[in-house]
Design an enzyme around this catalytic site. Structure first.
Site, PDB file in Angstrom:
ATOM      1  N   ASP A  22      -9.187  20.656  10.516  1.00 46.25           N
ATOM      2  CA  ASP A  22      -7.994  21.491  10.371  1.00 46.25           C
ATOM      3  C   ASP A  22      -7.701  22.261  11.650  1.00 46.25           C
ATOM      4  O   ASP A  22      -6.552  22.332  12.102  1.00 46.25           O
ATOM      5  CB  ASP A  22      -8.131  22.441   9.175  1.00 46.25           C
ATOM      6  CG  ASP A  22      -9.372  23.332   9.234  1.00 46.25           C
ATOM      7  OD1 ASP A  22     -10.357  22.980   9.923  1.00 46.25           O
ATOM      8  OD2 ASP A  22      -9.363  24.383   8.566  1.00 46.25           O
ATOM      9  N   THR A  46      -8.089  30.409   2.722  1.00 44.73           N
ATOM     10  CA  THR A  46      -9.379  30.869   2.213  1.00 44.73           C
ATOM     11  C   THR A  46     -10.074  31.720   3.273  1.00 44.73           C
ATOM     12  O   THR A  46     -10.599  32.789   2.990  1.00 44.73           O
ATOM     13  CB  THR A  46     -10.274  29.674   1.832  1.00 44.73           C
ATOM     14  OG1 THR A  46      -9.579  28.876   0.872  1.00 44.73           O
ATOM     15  CG2 THR A  46     -11.592  30.143   1.250  1.00 44.73           C
TER      16      THR A  46
END
Length: 169
Positions: A22, A46
């Site tokens: 990512d 998150t």
């Protein structure tokens, strides 16, 4: 995709095999959309990740801290009596109930963190483009004092750019 996949930037991370896909994709999107610029990409999900690439298209690294939901969950799981709450705009800076104190601490804490990190990067790199993305970007972008570009598909755009980069070489 992994650390050995060809990327449109020089990865100067000391442990490239530990760098998340990512984060690589976010920097690829920064290279594609903001070439020859210092770019700080903040992905608020998150975790809150901060990733920086310089004008020479070198990825230098960044930082990782707990995201909003993780902060609420940690307060609940690691204390005896604090309730598990979900994100709400605090009514005031000074919480006059436990619930309001938690909302104030979590929301103002993360906003001050992000604004402070942006300020530190600006002090070092001056001309800085800041991208905010991730699941909590919409909530945060309206409340941050720094001028940023908020975009919801930045990660997907980066993955697509890496794919195209590898198909043309």
């Amino acid at each position: 995709m992994d650390h050995q996949t060809r990327k449109p930037f020089d990865n100067l991370y000391k442990t490239p095999m530990t760098l998340g896909v990512d984060r690589m994709a976010l920097i690829a999107a920064a290279v594609d959309q903001f070439p020859d610029k210092n770019v700080l990409v903040i992905d608020a999900g998150t975790c809150v990740t901060y990733d920086f690439k310089n004008k020479k298209e070198e990825y230098l690294g960044g930082a990782i801290s707990p995201g909003i939901r993780l902060r609420y969950t940690s307060l609940h799981n690691h204390t005896a009596k604090l309730p598990l709450l979900t994100l709400e705009e605090p009514k005031a800076l000074v919480g006059d109930t436990t619930k309001e104190a938690i909302h104030s601490g979590v929301v103002h804490g993360i906003l001050c963190e992000i604004d402070g990190v942006i300020e530190k990067y600006c002090n070092i790199y001056g001309d800085l483009t800041v991208i905010l993305t991730g699941g909590d970007a919409h909530f945060l972008s309206k409340r941050l004092k720094n001028s940023i570009f908020a975009t919801s598909n930045f990660l997907l755009e980066g993955l697509n750019y890496i794919l195209a980069f590898n198909n043309t070489q």
